[in-house]
Design a protein around this motif. Structure first.
Motif, PDB file in Angstrom:
ATOM      1  N   VAL A 226       0.799  -1.792   0.055  1.00  0.00           N
ATOM      2  CA  VAL A 226      -0.569   0.301  -0.301  1.00  0.00           C
ATOM      3  C   VAL A 226       0.762   1.416   0.499  1.00  0.00           C
ATOM      4  O   VAL A 226       1.675   1.506   0.676  1.00  0.00           O
ATOM      5  CB  VAL A 226      -0.872  -0.241   1.221  1.00  0.00           C
ATOM      6  N   VAL A 227       0.911   2.495  -0.973  1.00  0.00           N
ATOM      7  CA  VAL A 227       1.499   3.807  -1.380  1.00  0.00           C
ATOM      8  C   VAL A 227       0.152   4.434  -1.162  1.00  0.00           C
ATOM      9  O   VAL A 227      -0.015   4.627  -2.179  1.00  0.00           O
ATOM     10  CB  VAL A 227       2.316   3.562  -2.952  1.00  0.00           C
ATOM     11  N   ASP A 228       0.273   5.693   0.211  1.00  0.00           N
ATOM     12  CA  ASP A 228      -0.348   6.757   0.179  1.00  0.00           C
ATOM     13  C   ASP A 228      -1.820   6.580   0.163  1.00  0.00           C
ATOM     14  O   ASP A 228      -2.740   7.383  -0.607  1.00  0.00           O
ATOM     15  CB  ASP A 228       0.145   7.522  -0.863  1.00  0.00           C
ATOM     16  N   GLN A 229      -2.317   4.773   0.680  1.00  0.00           N
ATOM     17  CA  GLN A 229      -3.460   4.876   0.602  1.00  0.00           C
ATOM     18  C   GLN A 229      -3.974   3.835  -1.121  1.00  0.00           C
ATOM     19  O   GLN A 229      -5.014   3.226  -0.922  1.00  0.00           O
ATOM     20  CB  GLN A 229      -4.835   5.553   1.176  1.00  0.00           C
ATOM     21  N   ASP A 230      -3.416   4.006  -1.393  1.00  0.00           N
ATOM     22  CA  ASP A 230      -3.331   3.555  -2.747  1.00  0.00           C
ATOM     23  C   ASP A 230      -2.922   1.416  -2.758  1.00  0.00           C
ATOM     24  O   ASP A 230      -1.713   1.647  -2.063  1.00  0.00           O
ATOM     25  CB  ASP A 230      -3.075   3.903  -4.450  1.00  0.00           C
TER      26      ASP A 230
END
Length: 246
Positions: A226-230
């Protein structure tokens, strides 16, 4: 090479036992690739990726039995496509190479696979036709070392930088990148019964790598993060598929 050919033959025999043919099939032996050349445009192909990479092609002289195996309704197309009918048999064949993932089945011309000297072609016959008559079909298998079939002579003939310059011509072309975390099979009844909240179990354990596909072709393995909620995927292994860039 003898060990590899034993795996080739084992895959062919496993396929023969699972094909929904009108009569029991047997592997009649290995044959020259040109024996199947006339029917090559009608092949069903797939690539297996595991401890080895293997390319498969199933070439049938008459695939009419697939429509009956897929079930039909009056005035309608088959309930199950020919590709889906054949997948269990192809997966059973791939199991000869131990754990791994069988990619998408495709209906395409297998002439390129048949022309490769590394490909072994096995003839499939019905028991009553073992001593004569037309072959029921052929199963072609090619095992790629480390995912690559290399032509040493061709590799030496390529000038340094030639590949990169050719790829530069298409560097701006957009392609579809897909991440697949697993698959499953279910009956039509179960598919129609799906509803919000239903949990579908996949064929991969928690923590197992996800598949990264470029235009449907398996090119790498990775882990979902997960990167910045994506959601994103961290690449853990790149598969060598360089034979297709020349």
């Amino acid at each position: 090479m003898s060990i590899t050919l034993t795996l080739h033959e084992s895959a062919a025999e496993r396929l023969a036992t699972q094909l929904p043919a009108p009569a029991t099939l047997h592997v009649a032996g290995i044959v020259p690739p040109h024996a199947a050349a006339a029917y090559a445009p009608l092949a069903v192909t797939a690539t297996f990726v595991g401890s080895v990479t293997a390319d498969f092609a199933l070439i049938l002289t008459d695939g009419s039995f697939l429509a009956a195996a897929g079930g039909t309704q009056q005035g309608h197309a088959a309930v199950v496509s020919a590709i889906d009918v054949l997948r269990p048999a192809m997966e059973h064949a791939a199991a000869a190479f131990d754990a791994g993932v069988l990619g998408e089945l495709r209906e395409e011309d297998a002439a390129g696979l048949l022309s490769d000297p590394e490909t072994a072609v096995f003839e499939l016959r019905q028991r009553q036709a073992m001593d004569g008559g037309q072959a029921f079909g052929w199963f072609a298998v090619r095992v790629r070392e480390h995912g690559t079939v290399q032509d040493a002579a061709a590799a030496r003939s390529i000038q340094p930088g030639a590949v990169s310059s050719r790829l530069g011509l298409i560097s701006n072309v957009e392609m579809a990148l897909t991440v697949e975390i697993g698959r499953t099979r279910m009956s039509v009844r179960d598919a129609l019964a799906l509803e919000p909240g239903k949990v579908i179990e996949l064929d991969r354990s928690a923590g197992a790598p996800a598949d990264v596909l470029l235009n449907g072709r398996l090119i790498a393995h990775g882990e979902v993060v997960v990167v910045d909620q994506d959601y994103a995927v961290r690449i853990t292994r790149i598969l060598d598929v360089a034979e297709g860039i020349y």
